[in-house]
Design an enzyme around this catalytic site. Structure first.
Site, short mmCIF file in Angstrom:
data_model
loop_
_atom_site.label_atom_id
_atom_site.label_comp_id
_atom_site.label_asym_id
_atom_site.label_seq_id
_atom_site.Cartn_x
_atom_site.Cartn_y
_atom_site.Cartn_z
CD GLU A 94 -40.09 73.68 -5.06
OE1 GLU A 94 -40.64 72.87 -5.82
OE2 GLU A 94 -39.50 73.33 -4.00
CB CYS A 151 -40.78 66.40 -4.17
SG CYS A 151 -42.42 65.63 -4.21
CG HIS A 182 -42.67 70.75 -3.63
ND1 HIS A 182 -41.87 70.56 -4.73
CD2 HIS A 182 -43.57 69.74 -3.63
CE1 HIS A 182 -42.28 69.49 -5.39
NE2 HIS A 182 -43.31 68.97 -4.74
#
EC number: 4.3.2.10
Length: 210
Positions: A193, A82, A191
Site C-alpha cells: 500500500e 509486514c 508494504h
C-alpha cells in the site's frame, strides 16, 4: 460483482491506507474485527506494524489467530502485510523476548543482521518462477520498513504438498523472506500500500485471484 475483502482491525497498522489501496485494486472493502464478517469475506487482509508481541496480543484479543486458521482450513484467501506476515510464523524474538505466533509456517522472526537497521526504503525482490503475486512485476521495487524478518525458510514439504513460492530480498548483505505464496495464504514483508504503482499492481493481482 467485485470481490469482498475484510481488513482485520485489531489495533495494529495504518489501516486506512490499506483499505484505500485494496479499494483501488478493485475490491469492496470493510474494516472490521467482527469474526463472522471476516470469515465470510472473499479475502482477509491482516495488516501489522510495530512490535511482534503487541501485534499477537491484539490479534488474540479478537480471536484473530483462530479466524486465520478457520479461513485457511476452508481454503479461503488471507494476505498478511509486514508484521501481519511475521505473525503467521511459529514465533518471534524481539529484545530477547520470545512470543508464540500463529504457527501457519515454521520459522522464527528475528533481528536483521545488517550494518544499518531498520531496513527502510525501496528494494528489489527475487521472485520465484511461477509467481502469480509478482506477475508483471519481476523487476520492480517495493517499500520496506522493518528491523525483523524471517532469515531462514525451514518448511519442508517432501513432495507431499506443493511447496510454497518464497520471494527473497537482501539488506546489508543479509537475505530474508520478502513474500510467500502458499495456496490461500499469501504474505509480504514490504508494504504494497506504500509501494506506488508496483504495490498497486501487486494488490490487483491478489484481488483478481479471489
Amino acid at each position: 460483482m467485485s470481490a469482498t475483502v475484510a481488513v482485520l482491525d485489531y489495533g495494529s497498522g495504518n489501516l486506512r491506507s490499506a483499505v484505500r489501496a485494496v479499494e483501488r485494486a478493485g475490491a469492496s472493502v470493510s474494516l472490521t474485527s467482527d469474526f463472522e464478517e471476516c470469515l465470510a469475506a472473499d479475502g482477509l487482509l491482516v495488516p501489522g506494524v510495530g512490535a511482534y508481541a503487541a501485534c499477537m496480543a491484539g490479534l488474540r484479543a479478537i480471536r484473530g489467530e483462530r479466524l486465520i486458521g478457520r479461513r485457511l482450513a476452508g481454503g479461503r484467501p488471507v494476505l498478511g502485510i509486514c508484521v501481519g506476515m511475521q505473525i503467521l510464523f511459529e514465533r518471534g524474538v524481539e529484545h530477547g523476548v520470545e512470543t508464540a505466533g500463529c504457527d501457519e509456517w515454521p520459522g522464527v522472526v528475528e533481528r536483521l543482521q545488517a550494518p544499518v537497521v531498520p531496513h527502510m526504503g525501496w528494494n528489489t525482490v527475487e521472485a520465484p518462477t511461477g509467481t502469480r503475486l509478482f506477475e508483471g512485476l519481476e523487476d520492480e521495487r517495493f517499500y520496506f520498513v522493518h528491523s525483523y524478518a524471517v532469515r531462514d525458510w525451514v518448511l519442508e514439504t517432501n513432495g507431499r504438498t506443493r511447496p510454497p513460492l518464497v520471494t527473497w530480498a537482501e539488506h546489508g548483505g543479509d537475505r530474508f523472506v520478502a513474500a510467500v505464496e502458499n495456496g490461500p495464504l499469501t504474505a509480504t514483508q514490504f508494504h504494497p500500500e506504500k509501494s506506488g504503482d508496483a504495490g498497486a499492481a501487486l494488490l490487483r493481482n491478489w484481488v483478481r485471484s479471489l
